[in-house]
Motif scaffolding. Structure first.
Motif, PDB file in Angstrom:
ATOM      1  N   TYR A  75      22.629  38.367  -0.541  1.00  0.00           N
ATOM      2  CA  TYR A  75      21.323  37.728  -0.391  1.00  0.00           C
ATOM      3  C   TYR A  75      20.422  38.041  -1.590  1.00  0.00           C
ATOM      4  O   TYR A  75      19.726  37.163  -2.114  1.00  0.00           O
ATOM      5  CB  TYR A  75      20.647  38.178   0.914  1.00  0.00           C
ATOM      6  N   GLN A  79      18.575  35.584  -4.102  1.00  0.00           N
ATOM      7  CA  GLN A  79      17.123  35.677  -4.311  1.00  0.00           C
ATOM      8  C   GLN A  79      16.808  35.744  -5.806  1.00  0.00           C
ATOM      9  O   GLN A  79      15.894  35.082  -6.289  1.00  0.00           O
ATOM     10  CB  GLN A  79      16.566  36.941  -3.642  1.00  0.00           C
ATOM     11  N   ALA A  80      17.585  36.555  -6.525  1.00  0.00           N
ATOM     12  CA  ALA A  80      17.356  36.705  -7.968  1.00  0.00           C
ATOM     13  C   ALA A  80      17.635  35.382  -8.685  1.00  0.00           C
ATOM     14  O   ALA A  80      16.889  34.994  -9.582  1.00  0.00           O
ATOM     15  CB  ALA A  80      18.237  37.812  -8.526  1.00  0.00           C
ATOM     16  N   GLN A  83      14.812  33.057  -8.278  1.00  0.00           N
ATOM     17  CA  GLN A  83      13.537  33.683  -8.666  1.00  0.00           C
ATOM     18  C   GLN A  83      12.702  33.995  -7.422  1.00  0.00           C
ATOM     19  O   GLN A  83      11.516  33.661  -7.359  1.00  0.00           O
ATOM     20  CB  GLN A  83      12.758  32.780  -9.621  1.00  0.00           C
ATOM     21  N   ASN A  84      13.332  34.553  -6.423  1.00  0.00           N
ATOM     22  CA  ASN A  84      12.680  34.901  -5.156  1.00  0.00           C
ATOM     23  C   ASN A  84      12.088  33.692  -4.443  1.00  0.00           C
ATOM     24  O   ASN A  84      11.185  33.825  -3.627  1.00  0.00           O
ATOM     25  CB  ASN A  84      11.578  35.957  -5.372  1.00  0.00           C
ATOM     26  N   SER A  85      12.546  32.514  -4.770  1.00  0.00           N
ATOM     27  CA  SER A  85      11.937  31.295  -4.222  1.00  0.00           C
ATOM     28  C   SER A  85      13.012  30.388  -3.622  1.00  0.00           C
ATOM     29  O   SER A  85      13.178  29.258  -4.059  1.00  0.00           O
ATOM     30  CB  SER A  85      11.183  30.547  -5.326  1.00  0.00           C
ATOM     31  N   ILE A  86      13.693  30.899  -2.616  1.00  0.00           N
ATOM     32  CA  ILE A  86      14.784  30.124  -2.014  1.00  0.00           C
ATOM     33  C   ILE A  86      14.268  28.791  -1.473  1.00  0.00           C
ATOM     34  O   ILE A  86      14.962  27.777  -1.537  1.00  0.00           O
ATOM     35  CB  ILE A  86      15.480  30.972  -0.923  1.00  0.00           C
ATOM     36  N   TYR A  87      13.022  28.787  -1.009  1.00  0.00           N
ATOM     37  CA  TYR A  87      12.431  27.555  -0.455  1.00  0.00           C
ATOM     38  C   TYR A  87      12.403  26.427  -1.497  1.00  0.00           C
ATOM     39  O   TYR A  87      12.488  25.254  -1.157  1.00  0.00           O
ATOM     40  CB  TYR A  87      11.011  27.808   0.059  1.00  0.00           C
TER      41      TYR A  87
ATOM     42  N   ILE B  54       7.842  31.787  -6.974  1.00  0.00           N
ATOM     43  CA  ILE B  54       7.085  33.028  -6.754  1.00  0.00           C
ATOM     44  C   ILE B  54       6.458  33.601  -8.036  1.00  0.00           C
ATOM     45  O   ILE B  54       5.271  33.938  -8.026  1.00  0.00           O
ATOM     46  CB  ILE B  54       7.973  34.070  -6.035  1.00  0.00           C
ATOM     47  N   PRO B  55       7.197  33.724  -9.148  1.00  0.00           N
ATOM     48  CA  PRO B  55       6.552  34.338 -10.328  1.00  0.00           C
ATOM     49  C   PRO B  55       5.283  33.587 -10.754  1.00  0.00           C
ATOM     50  O   PRO B  55       4.253  34.208 -11.044  1.00  0.00           O
ATOM     51  CB  PRO B  55       7.634  34.237 -11.413  1.00  0.00           C
ATOM     52  N   LEU B  79       7.085  42.146 -10.894  1.00  0.00           N
ATOM     53  CA  LEU B  79       8.081  41.107 -11.192  1.00  0.00           C
ATOM     54  C   LEU B  79       8.155  40.816 -12.687  1.00  0.00           C
ATOM     55  O   LEU B  79       9.204  40.458 -13.202  1.00  0.00           O
ATOM     56  CB  LEU B  79       7.782  39.811 -10.417  1.00  0.00           C
ATOM     57  N   TYR B  84      14.447  40.593 -12.315  1.00  0.00           N
ATOM     58  CA  TYR B  84      15.492  40.470 -11.295  1.00  0.00           C
ATOM     59  C   TYR B  84      15.164  41.270 -10.040  1.00  0.00           C
ATOM     60  O   TYR B  84      15.979  41.437  -9.163  1.00  0.00           O
ATOM     61  CB  TYR B  84      16.847  40.901 -11.871  1.00  0.00           C
ATOM     62  N   MET B  85      13.928  41.789  -9.986  1.00  0.00           N
ATOM     63  CA  MET B  85      13.522  42.584  -8.827  1.00  0.00           C
ATOM     64  C   MET B  85      13.376  41.694  -7.597  1.00  0.00           C
ATOM     65  O   MET B  85      12.972  40.540  -7.696  1.00  0.00           O
ATOM     66  CB  MET B  85      12.176  43.248  -9.127  1.00  0.00           C
ATOM     67  N   ASP B  86      13.719  42.268  -6.478  1.00  0.00           N
ATOM     68  CA  ASP B  86      13.591  41.553  -5.222  1.00  0.00           C
ATOM     69  C   ASP B  86      12.109  41.490  -4.830  1.00  0.00           C
ATOM     70  O   ASP B  86      11.401  42.489  -4.958  1.00  0.00           O
ATOM     71  CB  ASP B  86      14.407  42.343  -4.190  1.00  0.00           C
ATOM     72  N   PHE B  87      11.672  40.354  -4.333  1.00  0.00           N
ATOM     73  CA  PHE B  87      10.265  40.201  -3.942  1.00  0.00           C
ATOM     74  C   PHE B  87       9.889  41.213  -2.864  1.00  0.00           C
ATOM     75  O   PHE B  87       8.793  41.760  -2.864  1.00  0.00           O
ATOM     76  CB  PHE B  87      10.015  38.769  -3.451  1.00  0.00           C
ATOM     77  N   GLN B  89      10.945  44.185  -2.328  1.00  0.00           N
ATOM     78  CA  GLN B  89      10.695  45.507  -2.915  1.00  0.00           C
ATOM     79  C   GLN B  89       9.311  45.544  -3.564  1.00  0.00           C
ATOM     80  O   GLN B  89       8.544  46.482  -3.367  1.00  0.00           O
ATOM     81  CB  GLN B  89      11.719  45.749  -4.016  1.00  0.00           C
ATOM     82  N   LEU B 119       9.711  34.159   3.252  1.00  0.00           N
ATOM     83  CA  LEU B 119      10.326  33.535   2.072  1.00  0.00           C
ATOM     84  C   LEU B 119      11.841  33.408   2.197  1.00  0.00           C
ATOM     85  O   LEU B 119      12.486  32.774   1.384  1.00  0.00           O
ATOM     86  CB  LEU B 119       9.971  34.329   0.817  1.00  0.00           C
ATOM     87  N   LYS B 120      12.380  34.033   3.237  1.00  0.00           N
ATOM     88  CA  LYS B 120      13.823  33.919   3.435  1.00  0.00           C
ATOM     89  C   LYS B 120      14.180  32.583   4.064  1.00  0.00           C
ATOM     90  O   LYS B 120      15.339  32.215   4.125  1.00  0.00           O
ATOM     91  CB  LYS B 120      14.325  35.068   4.311  1.00  0.00           C
TER      92      LYS B 120
END
Lengths: 322, 172
Positions: A75, A79-80, A83-87, B54-55, B79, B84-87, B89, B119-120
């Motif tokens: 997961y 996410q990476a 860019q943490n924006s799966i939506y 997100i960024p 970020l 590559y950091m998880d949001f 975290q 966001l998941k």
């Protein structure tokens, strides 16, 4: 090239708790895929060989002590990638993939939520498949004289198993037909490309990752049958190129194009002419002589080896690779 | 006599000032929750209708005025430092930082813990529901903060002035 792509674009996404740095195997030539599955070793696939990511960050051709990623890690990679924006990849994920910079496609599997018979969303991602998109300029040189006849483009179907280079070949065909080929005294024509899964164009956020030619119009993310109609109505193409034909609607779309005098170059999965004949829609296409020529590819002498060429109009086998 | 009068005035005014400063945290908590509500409205609008990533979104929200947006500033910085950091975290770190750098109560921050979960999920319908849920929860917290402010703000102010007066009487 693959090494640079791997280290810059792929490796940063696959750092796990136990693996501090990933070492790319030196004698790796033609990397096809990287497969990441939960509770299974991470595999790097060449045309012939498989490599396993070890706990020390190296790749080995033997099973050894492989690194086994967890559900959470898979997961986090996704996410990476997003860019943490799966939506933001909702529509692509519904089709089972996302595109990352460079035009590479990452196939995604997991659980799917179905609502009213349609895929609503995907969650609990359990596997990823990095597929490298390539641009091999000039790879269609062998096929091109068969596609052109007296300065005209023929309707052609390219048949090959997955991972052999159909898409790469179509990309180069699009570029060459669009730009023109001086050696064959062929002036460029208007090319339309229906790129349902952003594979041909390698498009990411509106920017194309690959050069498909100066006279090429690309319709992206659209179902093939609809895309063919839209191109036909709006862009007046002389040739339409599309990937992975299969459904009846796709073939009906092709017939519409041909009735409008537009030439079609398409591809589909398959290993041989026998297999093509066994598939109802393709068999019908051959019977009705929708395509002028059929090209069978394999990876026998490397990706994109031209094995056989059939002229459907005369039912002649023009070329058999030895 | 004049010096004594000025001394009394100074003590009472100082205590009044201390009381006002201490009681202002109730006001600040409210304004910070208010900032967060506004920011999360923008946040959900952007991810639902504009598909902003997100960024970019964190950068945009971090540039908004208001102390409540410190959370977004921290996430943006994190970020930026490691793309590559998880949001999740980065968000957890921002919440931890917010405990000391904002006037938000732990219970307000607990409400915000659920943001990475939202966001998941990728579909718009769920984002609509999540938006409504989160903003309602923040509005509840704002209401609670208002009640706490009503109960305590004047009490603290007056209390400190009275404390000043008591000090004066004792000194006299």
């Amino acid at each position: 090239m693959e090494q640079a792509i791997f280290q810059k674009q792929i490796a940063p996404f696959i750092f796990f708790n136990g693996v501090k740095s990933i070492l790319y195997p030196k004698n790796l030539r033609n990397i096809q895929e990287i497969r990441i599955r939960i509770q299974r070793p991470i595999m790097l696939l060449e045309t012939e060989n498989e490599w396993f990511l070890q706990r020390d960050g190296t790749f080995k051709r033997i099973f050894g002590r492989p690194y086994i990623p967890s559900l959470e890690e898979v997961y986090k990679i996704l996410q990476a990638l997003a860019q943490n924006s799966i939506y933001a990849y909702h529509e692509e994920l519904k089709q089972g993939f996302i595109t990352i910079p460079g035009g590479h496609r990452v196939g995604v599997v997991g659980s799917v939520v179905v609502n009213g018979g349609e895929i609503n969303r995907m969650h609990t991602f359990t596997g990823l498949n990095f597929r490298f998109g390539r641009e091999v300029k000039g790879c269609c040189t062998e096929i091109l004289p068969h596609v052109l006849e007296e300065g005209h483009v023929l309707n052609a179907l390219i048949v090959s198993p997955p991972g052999v280079g159909k898409t790469t070949l179509l990309r180069d065909l699009s570029r060459q037909l669009s730009n023109g080929v001086s050696q064959l005294q062929f002036r460029g024509v208007k090319v339309g490309v229906v790129d349902e899964r952003y594979e041909l164009s390698g498009s990411l956020l509106g920017q194309d990752g690959f050069d498909l030619g100066i006279r090429t119009d690309i319709i992206k993310g659209c179902p093939k049958a609809e895309g063919l109609k839209m191109l036909l109505r709006t862009m007046s193409p002389q040739v339409i190129i599309t990937d992975e034909m299969g459904s009846e609607e796709d073939f009906l779309g092709i017939i519409d194009c041909m009735n409008a005098g537009v030439k079609i170059i398409a591809s589909c999965h398959g290993y041989s002419m026998c297999e093509v004949h066994r598939r109802k829609n393709l068999h019908q296409c051959i019977q009705e002589r929708i395509f002028d020529k059929i090209f069978i590819l394999s990876s026998r002498n490397g990706p994109g080896t031209l094995e056989e060429v059939y002229d459907v109009r005369t039912f002649q086998q023009l070329l058999v690779s030895v | 006599m004049m010096i004594k009068f000025l001394g009394v005035l100074f003590i009472i005014m100082s205590m009044g000032f201390i009381g006002t400063s201490i009681s202002s945290r109730y006001r600040f908590r409210m304004s910070e929750i208010d900032d967060l509500i506004e920011s999360f409205q923008i946040f959900f609008d952007e991810i639902t209708h504009l598909n902003q990533k997100i960024p970019h979104l964190m950068k945009k929200l971090s540039e908004r005025p208001g102390r409540g947006n410190l959370l977004f500033q921290t996430v943006h910085q994190e970020l930026n430092q490691s793309p590559y950091m998880d949001f999740e975290q980065a968000w957890e770190y921002a919440l931890w930082e917010a405990r000391s750098k904002t006037h938000l109560h732990p219970e307000d921050l607990d409400v915000l813990k659920m943001v990475p979960m939202f966001l998941k999920i990728s579909d718009r319908e769920s984002h609509g529901k999540n938006r409504e849920y989160l903003i309602n929860r923040l509005k509840e917290q704002e209401k609670k903060a208002w009640n706490v402010r009503l109960e305590n703000e004047k009490l603290v102010k007056v209390g400190y002035i009275l404390l000043g007066a008591t000090v004066v009487i004792l000194l006299y």
